[in-house]
Write an enzyme that holds these catalytic residues in place. Sequence first.
Site, PDB file in Angstrom:
ATOM      1  N   HIS A 192       4.528 -12.353   1.731  1.00 14.87           N
ATOM      2  CA  HIS A 192       3.818 -11.958   3.084  1.00 14.87           C
ATOM      3  C   HIS A 192       5.136 -12.140   4.164  1.00 14.87           C
ATOM      4  CE1 HIS A 192       0.919 -12.287   6.216  1.00 14.87           C
ATOM      5  NE2 HIS A 192       1.700 -12.920   6.748  1.00 14.87           N
ATOM      6  N   ARG A 299       1.062   2.185   0.578  1.00 12.51           N
ATOM      7  CA  ARG A 299       0.905   1.332  -0.714  1.00 12.51           C
ATOM      8  C   ARG A 299      -0.197   0.492  -0.185  1.00 12.51           C
ATOM      9  NH1 ARG A 299       7.068   1.220  -1.002  1.00 12.51           N
ATOM     10  NH2 ARG A 299       7.542   1.652  -3.287  1.00 12.51           N
ATOM     11  N   ARG A 335      -1.957   6.230  -1.188  1.00  8.36           N
ATOM     12  CA  ARG A 335      -1.810   5.914  -2.567  1.00  8.36           C
ATOM     13  C   ARG A 335      -2.911   4.920  -2.869  1.00  8.36           C
ATOM     14  NH1 ARG A 335       3.107   3.370  -5.558  1.00  8.36           N
ATOM     15  NH2 ARG A 335       2.384   1.395  -4.455  1.00  8.36           N
ATOM     16  N   GLU A 434       5.657   9.079 -12.383  1.00  5.23           N
ATOM     17  CA  GLU A 434       6.373   7.570 -12.402  1.00  5.23           C
ATOM     18  C   GLU A 434       6.526   7.140 -14.071  1.00  5.23           C
ATOM     19  OE1 GLU A 434       5.049   4.706  -9.523  1.00  5.23           O
ATOM     20  OE2 GLU A 434       3.146   5.327 -10.016  1.00  5.23           O
ATOM     21  N   ASN A 457      11.267   4.599  -8.487  1.00  3.33           N
ATOM     22  CA  ASN A 457      11.342   3.120  -9.056  1.00  3.33           C
ATOM     23  C   ASN A 457      10.825   2.968 -10.563  1.00  3.33           C
ATOM     24  OD1 ASN A 457      12.103   2.973  -6.345  1.00  3.33           O
ATOM     25  ND2 ASN A 457      10.193   1.963  -5.671  1.00  3.33           N
ATOM     26  N   ASP A 458       9.629   3.430 -10.584  1.00  8.61           N
ATOM     27  CA  ASP A 458       9.046   3.179 -11.979  1.00  8.61           C
ATOM     28  C   ASP A 458       9.561   4.263 -13.178  1.00  8.61           C
ATOM     29  OD1 ASP A 458       7.309   0.894 -12.044  1.00  8.61           O
ATOM     30  OD2 ASP A 458       6.214   1.772 -10.517  1.00  8.61           O
ATOM     31  N   ARG A 468      12.487  -3.252 -13.563  1.00  6.33           N
ATOM     32  CA  ARG A 468      12.963  -3.032 -12.166  1.00  6.33           C
ATOM     33  C   ARG A 468      13.049  -4.182 -11.319  1.00  6.33           C
ATOM     34  NH1 ARG A 468       7.934  -0.074  -9.254  1.00  6.33           N
ATOM     35  NH2 ARG A 468       8.683  -0.878  -7.307  1.00  6.33           N
ATOM     36  N   CYS A 505       8.948   9.432  -3.360  1.00  4.50           N
ATOM     37  CA  CYS A 505       8.767   8.137  -2.615  1.00  4.50           C
ATOM     38  C   CYS A 505       9.359   6.870  -3.140  1.00  4.50           C
ATOM     39  CB  CYS A 505       7.317   8.122  -2.158  1.00  4.50           C
ATOM     40  SG  CYS A 505       6.064   7.773  -3.790  1.00  4.50           S
TER      41      CYS A 505
HETATM   42  C1  PEP Z   1       7.816   4.058  -7.138  1.00  5.94           C
HETATM   43  O1  PEP Z   1       7.458   3.801  -8.450  1.00  5.94           O
HETATM   44  O2  PEP Z   1       8.834   4.554  -6.910  1.00  5.94           O
HETATM   45  C2  PEP Z   1       6.951   3.953  -5.976  1.00  5.94           C
HETATM   46  C3  PEP Z   1       7.060   4.556  -5.044  1.00  5.94           C
HETATM   47  O3  PEP Z   1       5.961   2.880  -6.366  1.00  5.94           O
HETATM   48  P1  PEP Z   1       6.088   1.424  -6.252  1.00  5.94           P
HETATM   49  O4  PEP Z   1       7.405   1.162  -5.685  1.00  5.94           O
HETATM   50  O5  PEP Z   1       5.015   0.661  -5.269  1.00  5.94           O
HETATM   51  O6  PEP Z   1       5.711   0.995  -7.885  1.00  5.94           O
HETATM   52 MG    MG Z   2       5.527   2.935  -8.882  1.00  8.03          MG
END
Ligand code: PEP
Ligand code: MG
Length: 580
Positions: A192, A299, A335, A434, A457-458, A468, A505
């Site tokens: 938070h 998100r 999302r 992803e 990211n994923d 990650r 993203c």
């Molecule tokens: C990602 O996976 O790149 C993404 C934008 O989603 P999150 O980081 O919320 O998993």
């Molecule tokens: Mg993701």
Amino acid sequence: MRKTFKGIAVSSGVVIGKALVLPDQEMLVIKKAIPEEKVAGEVARFNAALEKTRNEIKIMHAKVKKEIGGKHSNIFEAHLMILGDPALTTDVEKHIKSEKLSAESIFSRSVNKLVESFEKIEDAYLKERANDVRDIGKRVFKNLTGSTRETLADIKDEVIIFARDLSPSDTVTMKREKVKGFCTDLGGKTSHTAIIARALEIPAIVGLQNISQNVSDGDLVIVDGSLGVIIVNPNEEDLKHYNRKREELIKQNAELSKLRELPAETLDGYKIELSANIEIEDEAKLVVKHGAVGVGLFRTEFLFLNRLDLPTEEEQYNSYFKAAEFLYPNSVIIRTLDLGGDKFLSHLGLSKEENPFLGLRAIRLCLARPELFKTQLRAILRASELKNLKIMFPMISGVEEFLKAKKLLEEVKSDLKKEKIAFDNEMDLGVMIEIPSASLTADILAKEVDFFSIGSNDLIQYTLAIDRVNANMAHMYNPLHPSILRQLKKIVMAAHKEGKWVGMCGEMASDTAFSALLIGIGIDELSTAPVAVPEVKKVIRSTTMSEAKKIAAEVLAFQTLDEVKLYMNAVNKGACKYCK
Ligand code: PEP
Ligand code: MG
């Protein structure tokens, strides 16, 4: 003595100033006996303190709701619920009577017991609830003992706060013009405190373990929120370096803010859609401030975190509509829930998983719990009346999953039609790419969806098999790996063949070292952290599409990560953190 510390950087910026250390007010368990004739009075004193605390929380709730918005005030409703817990109320009364001990003795014991039982739970979400109980306990204790602890709302001078942890009531009520930064022992990227710091754009570092015991009130400190570095009692050289860095940042920001109204267009006239990622609706103002066109990733799971109950449809509707209205006519891509992985929600009663990143996460959870999913879809559809919302499903692994999710969306649409509730029936529907299984079947998915947004990211985590959030493996987490670059190209080709657009993203889109490469590969939209928007825009505006395509072609021809790194390092004149 000069000391340096390193923690988790959660909100960027450099600040130099005086430390204010908030004592960790653990309640002392003082066992104080009381005579029989004073028992009734003791119970009354305890009940009065409870009532006073209840009123204080209600006042705070109303104040925060009015000044900051519903999302941040929810925590106080949860606090009222905790305050009503029999273990903290009726039981205390019972024990004062039976054990003939002071209210403080019994109450502190009950709070510590409850905190302990929350802390024992392995689940990260429930563990965090211990802080809420502690927060409430301290409030009641203060009213019992009549102590007057300075709150963050009373701060007179500009300070940088150091604390074991900051409670939600601390962060939302603090005087923003006085608090220049904060550093805490506890917390992670999604805590938070971290979210609030980013929304307020205050430099912050968390997860520092024992910083609150290593800094004293009034110490001069430097906080570098971009690197996660703190220097306590800096020397002349540090001050010179950081004062220069601060000045440079101020100058840079002033320079970059001139780009706000300008499009993200290459020198040879190619327009890139540059949008921003948000986690709470209040961040919509940062999207405008930093010159992005709309939101490429909202998100939504953050509305579900740091609380004890599920947000209602109405609450979700308000959050989405507020963002849509504020950013109109620009679009906002909502999302759907991405809970699971490292974002838990224990009150859904899910069982513990050995590998949560490979478990019941995101769309999988939504399909397993259609009532949860449909409530969110109803809220999104209802909020779509201005026609600037788009929906995107996370963690889609293949076309069946997409079609199942779409079917539920159709069911919700038909319910709304029956109820004569307006919504945007033409709303675009996209998926995040992803998971490698989605990128490998992008040609099939592209026929069904309106757009793709690459979650780098994923995608990197699942392609390279690198957790990650595991700091020990971070050296192997590299967006430039040929396996990633090839996937990006294939995803773009598959989408464009069907006339669909592709965004990105994930964090890769926020890194200016990759901007030319990504647009050269053919990515149509980049959605970055709000603060990264101006820099990415600057890079796009100073490159040509033909140069970007050349970079992409060269890079895609390399066989090894080392070759890519070497080349990209040269392209970025050494300014590429993944090229080292
Ligand atoms: C990602 O996976 O790149 C993404 C934008 O989603 P999150 O980081 O919320 O998993
Ligand atoms: Mg993701």
